[in-house]
Write a protein that holds these residues in place. Structure first.
Motif, PDB file in Angstrom:
ATOM      1  N   TYR A  37      19.298  -2.373  -1.958  1.00 44.12           N
ATOM      2  CA  TYR A  37      19.126  -2.889  -0.730  1.00 44.12           C
ATOM      3  C   TYR A  37      18.624  -2.271   0.562  1.00 44.12           C
ATOM      4  CZ  TYR A  37      23.031  -5.220  -2.042  1.00 44.12           C
ATOM      5  OH  TYR A  37      24.317  -6.047  -2.726  1.00 44.12           O
ATOM      6  N   LYS A  38      16.945  -3.083   0.718  1.00 45.01           N
ATOM      7  CA  LYS A  38      15.850  -2.718   1.502  1.00 45.01           C
ATOM      8  C   LYS A  38      15.922  -4.427   2.539  1.00 45.01           C
ATOM      9  CE  LYS A  38      14.471   1.120  -0.762  1.00 45.01           C
ATOM     10  NZ  LYS A  38      15.088   2.762  -0.453  1.00 45.01           N
ATOM     11  N   MET A  40       7.977   3.879  -4.684  1.00 42.18           N
ATOM     12  CA  MET A  40       9.173   2.491  -4.340  1.00 42.18           C
ATOM     13  C   MET A  40      10.119   2.068  -5.809  1.00 42.18           C
ATOM     14  SD  MET A  40      11.086  -0.230  -2.039  1.00 42.18           S
ATOM     15  CE  MET A  40       9.932   0.374  -0.054  1.00 42.18           C
ATOM     16  N   ARG A  41       9.318   1.283  -6.291  1.00 40.91           N
ATOM     17  CA  ARG A  41       9.944  -0.078  -6.805  1.00 40.91           C
ATOM     18  C   ARG A  41      10.177   1.384  -8.280  1.00 40.91           C
ATOM     19  NH1 ARG A  41       7.081  -4.030  -7.737  1.00 40.91           N
ATOM     20  NH2 ARG A  41       6.079  -3.752  -8.770  1.00 40.91           N
ATOM     21  N   GLN A  42       9.718   2.319  -8.627  1.00 37.59           N
ATOM     22  CA  GLN A  42       9.200   2.911  -9.927  1.00 37.59           C
ATOM     23  C   GLN A  42      10.651   4.439  -9.325  1.00 37.59           C
ATOM     24  OE1 GLN A  42       5.961   4.833 -10.102  1.00 37.59           O
ATOM     25  NE2 GLN A  42       4.587   3.110 -10.462  1.00 37.59           N
ATOM     26  N   GLN A  43      11.095   4.103  -8.292  1.00 37.98           N
ATOM     27  CA  GLN A  43      12.096   5.046  -7.258  1.00 37.98           C
ATOM     28  C   GLN A  43      13.058   4.347  -7.875  1.00 37.98           C
ATOM     29  OE1 GLN A  43      12.479   8.717  -6.616  1.00 37.98           O
ATOM     30  NE2 GLN A  43      14.076   7.755  -7.137  1.00 37.98           N
ATOM     31  N   ILE A  44      13.053   3.102  -7.523  1.00 36.93           N
ATOM     32  CA  ILE A  44      14.200   2.253  -7.715  1.00 36.93           C
ATOM     33  C   ILE A  44      14.977   2.582  -9.220  1.00 36.93           C
ATOM     34  CG2 ILE A  44      15.961  -0.133  -7.773  1.00 36.93           C
ATOM     35  CD1 ILE A  44      13.806   0.174  -4.995  1.00 36.93           C
ATOM     36  N   ALA A  45      14.013   2.289 -10.029  1.00 36.94           N
ATOM     37  CA  ALA A  45      14.213   1.983 -11.738  1.00 36.94           C
ATOM     38  C   ALA A  45      14.602   3.834 -12.296  1.00 36.94           C
ATOM     39  CB  ALA A  45      12.610   1.736 -12.189  1.00 36.94           C
ATOM     40  N   ARG A  46      14.487   4.881 -11.105  1.00 33.87           N
ATOM     41  CA  ARG A  46      15.110   5.799 -11.843  1.00 33.87           C
ATOM     42  C   ARG A  46      17.152   5.616 -11.765  1.00 33.87           C
ATOM     43  NH1 ARG A  46       9.034   7.860 -10.739  1.00 33.87           N
ATOM     44  NH2 ARG A  46      10.207   8.206  -8.547  1.00 33.87           N
ATOM     45  N   PRO A  48      15.402   1.377 -23.156  1.00 38.11           N
ATOM     46  CA  PRO A  48      14.914   2.146 -22.243  1.00 38.11           C
ATOM     47  C   PRO A  48      14.757   0.244 -21.270  1.00 38.11           C
ATOM     48  CG  PRO A  48      12.962   0.659 -24.545  1.00 38.11           C
ATOM     49  CD  PRO A  48      14.539   1.268 -24.660  1.00 38.11           C
ATOM     50  N   PHE A  49      14.413   0.302 -20.286  1.00 35.07           N
ATOM     51  CA  PHE A  49      13.718  -0.803 -19.269  1.00 35.07           C
ATOM     52  C   PHE A  49      12.539  -1.251 -19.403  1.00 35.07           C
ATOM     53  CE2 PHE A  49      17.128   1.296 -15.721  1.00 35.07           C
ATOM     54  CZ  PHE A  49      18.250   0.581 -15.845  1.00 35.07           C
ATOM     55  N   THR A  50      12.378  -2.710 -19.482  1.00 33.90           N
ATOM     56  CA  THR A  50      10.757  -3.205 -19.260  1.00 33.90           C
ATOM     57  C   THR A  50      10.030  -3.579 -18.499  1.00 33.90           C
ATOM     58  OG1 THR A  50      12.115  -5.620 -19.939  1.00 33.90           O
ATOM     59  CG2 THR A  50      11.990  -3.924 -21.757  1.00 33.90           C
ATOM     60  N   HIS A  51      11.185  -4.401 -17.429  1.00 38.14           N
ATOM     61  CA  HIS A  51      11.176  -4.412 -15.757  1.00 38.14           C
ATOM     62  C   HIS A  51      11.849  -3.869 -14.399  1.00 38.14           C
ATOM     63  CE1 HIS A  51       9.825  -7.771 -19.329  1.00 38.14           C
ATOM     64  NE2 HIS A  51       9.361  -7.480 -18.053  1.00 38.14           N
ATOM     65  N   THR A  52      11.407  -4.624 -13.500  1.00 36.98           N
ATOM     66  CA  THR A  52      12.566  -3.815 -12.331  1.00 36.98           C
ATOM     67  C   THR A  52      11.621  -4.675 -11.095  1.00 36.98           C
ATOM     68  OG1 THR A  52      13.054  -1.029 -12.932  1.00 36.98           O
ATOM     69  CG2 THR A  52      12.884  -2.065 -10.644  1.00 36.98           C
ATOM     70  N   TRP A  53      12.233  -5.308 -10.347  1.00 33.28           N
ATOM     71  CA  TRP A  53      12.235  -5.989 -10.078  1.00 33.28           C
ATOM     72  C   TRP A  53      13.013  -6.515  -8.376  1.00 33.28           C
ATOM     73  CZ3 TRP A  53      14.240  -7.534 -14.302  1.00 33.28           C
ATOM     74  CH2 TRP A  53      15.390  -8.635 -14.064  1.00 33.28           C
ATOM     75  N   GLY A  54      12.088  -6.716  -7.254  1.00 29.80           N
ATOM     76  CA  GLY A  54      12.883  -7.141  -6.187  1.00 29.80           C
ATOM     77  C   GLY A  54      12.758  -8.763  -6.080  1.00 29.80           C
ATOM     78  N   GLY A  55      14.253  -8.988  -4.957  1.00 28.71           N
ATOM     79  CA  GLY A  55      13.508 -10.298  -4.701  1.00 28.71           C
ATOM     80  C   GLY A  55      14.366 -10.516  -3.033  1.00 28.71           C
ATOM     81  N   VAL A  56      13.844 -11.290  -2.351  1.00 28.20           N
ATOM     82  CA  VAL A  56      14.009 -11.465  -0.398  1.00 28.20           C
ATOM     83  C   VAL A  56      14.472 -12.494  -0.765  1.00 28.20           C
ATOM     84  CG1 VAL A  56      12.079 -12.512  -0.078  1.00 28.20           C
ATOM     85  CG2 VAL A  56      12.712 -11.284   1.192  1.00 28.20           C
ATOM     86  N   TYR A  57      15.667 -12.735   0.375  1.00 28.11           N
ATOM     87  CA  TYR A  57      16.706 -13.038   0.853  1.00 28.11           C
ATOM     88  C   TYR A  57      16.968 -13.469   2.168  1.00 28.11           C
ATOM     89  CZ  TYR A  57      20.841 -10.134   0.119  1.00 28.11           C
ATOM     90  OH  TYR A  57      21.307  -8.896  -0.018  1.00 28.11           O
ATOM     91  N   ALA A  58      17.849 -13.744   2.790  1.00 29.29           N
ATOM     92  CA  ALA A  58      18.358 -14.058   4.596  1.00 29.29           C
ATOM     93  C   ALA A  58      19.874 -13.734   4.598  1.00 29.29           C
ATOM     94  CB  ALA A  58      18.134 -15.371   4.577  1.00 29.29           C
ATOM     95  N   ILE A  59      20.177 -12.997   4.988  1.00 24.62           N
ATOM     96  CA  ILE A  59      21.268 -13.171   5.532  1.00 24.62           C
ATOM     97  C   ILE A  59      20.926 -12.893   7.025  1.00 24.62           C
ATOM     98  CG2 ILE A  59      21.915 -11.063   4.238  1.00 24.62           C
ATOM     99  CD1 ILE A  59      22.104  -8.864   5.962  1.00 24.62           C
ATOM    100  N   GLY A  97       7.493  -8.665   0.250  1.00 25.69           N
ATOM    101  CA  GLY A  97       7.095  -7.974  -0.536  1.00 25.69           C
ATOM    102  C   GLY A  97       6.403  -7.185   0.384  1.00 25.69           C
ATOM    103  N   ARG A  98       5.590  -7.154   0.648  1.00 26.98           N
ATOM    104  CA  ARG A  98       4.459  -6.540   1.528  1.00 26.98           C
ATOM    105  C   ARG A  98       5.577  -5.114   1.860  1.00 26.98           C
ATOM    106  NH1 ARG A  98       2.261 -11.108   2.362  1.00 26.98           N
ATOM    107  NH2 ARG A  98      -0.061 -11.293   1.785  1.00 26.98           N
ATOM    108  N   SER A  99       6.422  -5.332   2.183  1.00 23.46           N
ATOM    109  CA  SER A  99       7.514  -4.052   3.000  1.00 23.46           C
ATOM    110  C   SER A  99       7.580  -2.603   1.658  1.00 23.46           C
ATOM    111  CB  SER A  99       8.502  -4.069   3.319  1.00 23.46           C
ATOM    112  OG  SER A  99       8.736  -4.804   4.078  1.00 23.46           O
ATOM    113  N   THR A 100       7.331  -3.828   0.211  1.00 21.61           N
ATOM    114  CA  THR A 100       7.447  -2.814  -0.807  1.00 21.61           C
ATOM    115  C   THR A 100       6.229  -1.947  -1.897  1.00 21.61           C
ATOM    116  OG1 THR A 100       7.437  -4.911  -2.056  1.00 21.61           O
ATOM    117  CG2 THR A 100       9.384  -3.931  -1.316  1.00 21.61           C
TER     118      THR A 100
END
Length: 443
Positions: A309-310, A323-329, A346-357, A316-319
C-alpha cells in the motif's frame, strides 16, 4: 468552489486485466457544445450503474457518461476481481447489527444486479460464484481468523473452516496454516466486466471516453457547465462517480485519502506448469490480516499476487517505474514463498490502482449541493458498493424512493476531516509502514 483546474488521472500502462482485452471499439470523445439532461462523470462501477439507472427510469432523457480515460483503464479495472457480499472488515465491527444487515443487503443487491446484466448481455468476464477464502499463514493470521469467525457467527452468516491440506488441494500451496471459506463472493475479470457494462448501456446513454473534465462552473440557470479540452457540456444535474477525484472538483476536500495498492500476475500457465502447480482454477484468497497478501488464480490460468500500500497524494504522479519494479520484486518473494514449484514462471505485468479511504471508514452518498450528487469513498470494496451506490444515486437525483435508498442513506455519512499536511502524509506513511512490519509474517 469548483472553478479550479483538476488534477487528472494518470494510471500506469501495465495493468494486466486491461492488456488482456481485445477488440475494443474506438473511443468517442467530447467535442464542441453539448447539452444533456443528466451528466455523469466517471465510468467506473458507480458511474456506469448511475447512467444505466437514469436511462432506464427516464428513457426520453439524454444522459452523457464521461470518463477521463478508457473504460476499465482506471480503478474499476485494476482491482483483484472480487465482488464481495460481506461488509468490509471494519464495518463488521460496527456495534449495530441492523447496520451490518443493511450493508449486506445492499452488497447482495449489487451482486444480483451484476449477475442479471452479465446473463442478459452475455458479458464475457470470467464471472463466477466461486466464494472466497480468507487465509492465515501464522499465529497472527490465525488470531484474525478466530475473530472473523466470531463476527460471522454474530452476523448469522455461513462459513467453513478449511485446514492446510484441504486448502492446498484448491490453491496448490502449503503456505497457509488454515482458512475460512465464505460462499457469497463472486469472482470476475474487472476490466472485461466494466467494458461489457459500458457496451450494453441503454441507447439514450452516450459514452464519452478520453475526455477529462478539467473544470466545473455553475451557469446562470442554476445548472452546470463541464469544461473539457475540446468541448463543453451544459446540464441541470450532475452525478459524480469519481471516487478520490471528487476532491479535484472542490468537494469533500481534506476528507479523502488516496491510497494505491499493487498487483502482479503471471503469464498463462502451460499444461506442464498447471500439472506442477497441482491446484484448481478460479479461486480467490484474501489475507486474514488485512495488510497481508491477496492471491488469485484466474479461469485462464494466471496467478495474481496483490500486496503493498502506498499513500499517493498526487495519484499516479506519486509513483514511478522504479517503485513498481521494486514492488514486483517484493511480489516475486511472496509468489515463490507460496508457489516454489512455479518459481520459473515470470510476471508479465505489475500495476497499481488508486482508491479513496476515509479515516472514519465512512462512505459518502448524497447531494453535495443543488444539482450535484456523489457517491465517493468506497474504502476498498468498490465493485459491489459502486454498483449499488451508483444505482441508488440516480434514484436520489430523480426523486425516487425505495427501502434500499433509505438503507444506503442510513449507513453512509460524512468522511472525517484529515489533519493538514505535512502531518497527514507523515501519519499515513507511518501507519502503512507499521502495518507492513506487523504483518510481515502474513505477507
Amino acid at each position: 468552489m469548483t472553478n479550479k483546474n483538476a488534477n487528472l488521472p494518470l494510471d500506469d500502462s501495465s495493468c494486466g486485466w486491461y492488456s488482456a482485452l481485445h477488440d475494443l471499439p474506438a473511443a468517442k470523445r467530447l467535442q464542441g457544445q453539448q447539452r444533456a439532461d443528466y451528466a455523469v462523470i466517471g465510468a467506473g462501477f458507480a458511474g456506469l450503474a448511475a447512467a444505466r439507472r437514469l436511462a432506464e427510469q427516464l428513457p426520453e432523457a439524454r444522459i452523457l457518461l464521461i470518463d477521463a480515460q478508457r473504460v476499465g483503464y482506471g480503478a474499476s479495472g485494476r482491482n483483484s476481481g472480487f465482488v464481495i457480499d460481506l461488509p468490509h472488515k471494519f464495518a463488521l465491527e460496527h456495534p449495530d447489527p441492523a447496520h451490518k444487515q443493511r450493508l449486506l443487503g445492499l452488497n447482495r443487491a449489487a451482486i444480483s444486479q451484476l449477475q442479471g446484466l452479465v446473463d442478459q448481455h452475455g458479458i464475457d468476464c470470467q464471472w463466477s460464484h466461486a466464494g472466497k477464502y480468507q487465509g492465515a499463514v501464522g499465529p497472527r493470521g490465525q488470531a484474525y481468523l478466530e475473530h472473523f469467525a466470531k463476527l460471522m457467527k454474530d452476523l448469522g452468516e455461513p462459513f467453513e473452516w478449511v485446514d492446510r491440506g484441504a486448502l492446498a488441494k484448491v490453491i496448490g500451496s502449503q503456505h497457509y496454516s488454515q482458512a475460512i471459506f465464505t460462499p457469497g463472493c463472486y469472482l470476475m475479470q474487472p476490466a472485461a466486466l466494466v467494458n461489457g457494462l459500458a457496451r450494453s448501456l441503454p441507447a439514450n446513454v452516450e459514452l464519452l471516453e478520453e475526455s477529462p473534465i478539467q473544470r466545473l462552473e455553475s451557469d446562470a440557470n442554476g445548472g452546470w457547465v463541464l469544461h473539457g479540452s475540446q468541448g463543453r457540456i451544459t446540464t441541470p444535474k450532475l452525478l459524480l462517480g469519481t471516487s478520490i477525484f471528487t476532491q479535484e472538483f472542490g468537494y469533500l476536500r481534506n476528507r479523502l485519502l488516496p491510497v494505491m495498492t499493487f498487483a502482479s500476475w503471471t503469464r498463462q500457465l502451460t499444461d506442464a506448469e498447471l500439472a506442477e502447480y497441482g491446484g484448481q482454477l478460479d479461486w480467490g484468497l484474501t489475507p486474514a490480516d488485512h495488510a497481508g497478501t491477496t492471491v488469485r488464480m484466474t479461469q485462464d490460468r494466471r496467478l495474481i499476487i496483490r500486496n503493498t500500500y502506498k499513500h499517493v497524494p498526487k495519484y499516479g504522479r506519486s509513483t514511478s517505474d522504479a517503485m513498481r519494479q521494486q514492488i514486483a520484486r517484493d511480489h516475486r518473494k511472496a509468489f515463490v514463498a507460496r508457489f516454489p514449484q512455479l518459481a520459473a514462471v515470470p510476471f508479465t505485468h505489475t500495476w497499481g490502482g488508486v482508491y479513496a479511504i476515509s479515516r472514519n471508514f465512512t462512505n459518502f452518498f448524497g447531494e453535495l449541493q443543488d444539482g450535484v450528487f456523489a457517491s465517493a469513498c468506497d474504502n476498498g470494496v468498490g465493485a459491489a458498493w459502486g454498483t449499488i451506490s451508483g444505482t441508488l444515486l440516480a434514484d436520489l437525483a430523480i426523486g425516487a424512493d425505495s427501502s434500499q435508498l433509505r438503507d444506503i442513506q442510513a449507513v453512509t455519512g460524512m468522511p472525517s476531516l484529515n489533519p493538514p499536511e505535512p502531518f497527514l502524509g507523515l501519519g499515513v506513511r507511518s501507519r502503512i509502514r507499521l502495518a507492513a512490519f506487523n504483518s510481515r509474517s502474513e505477507i
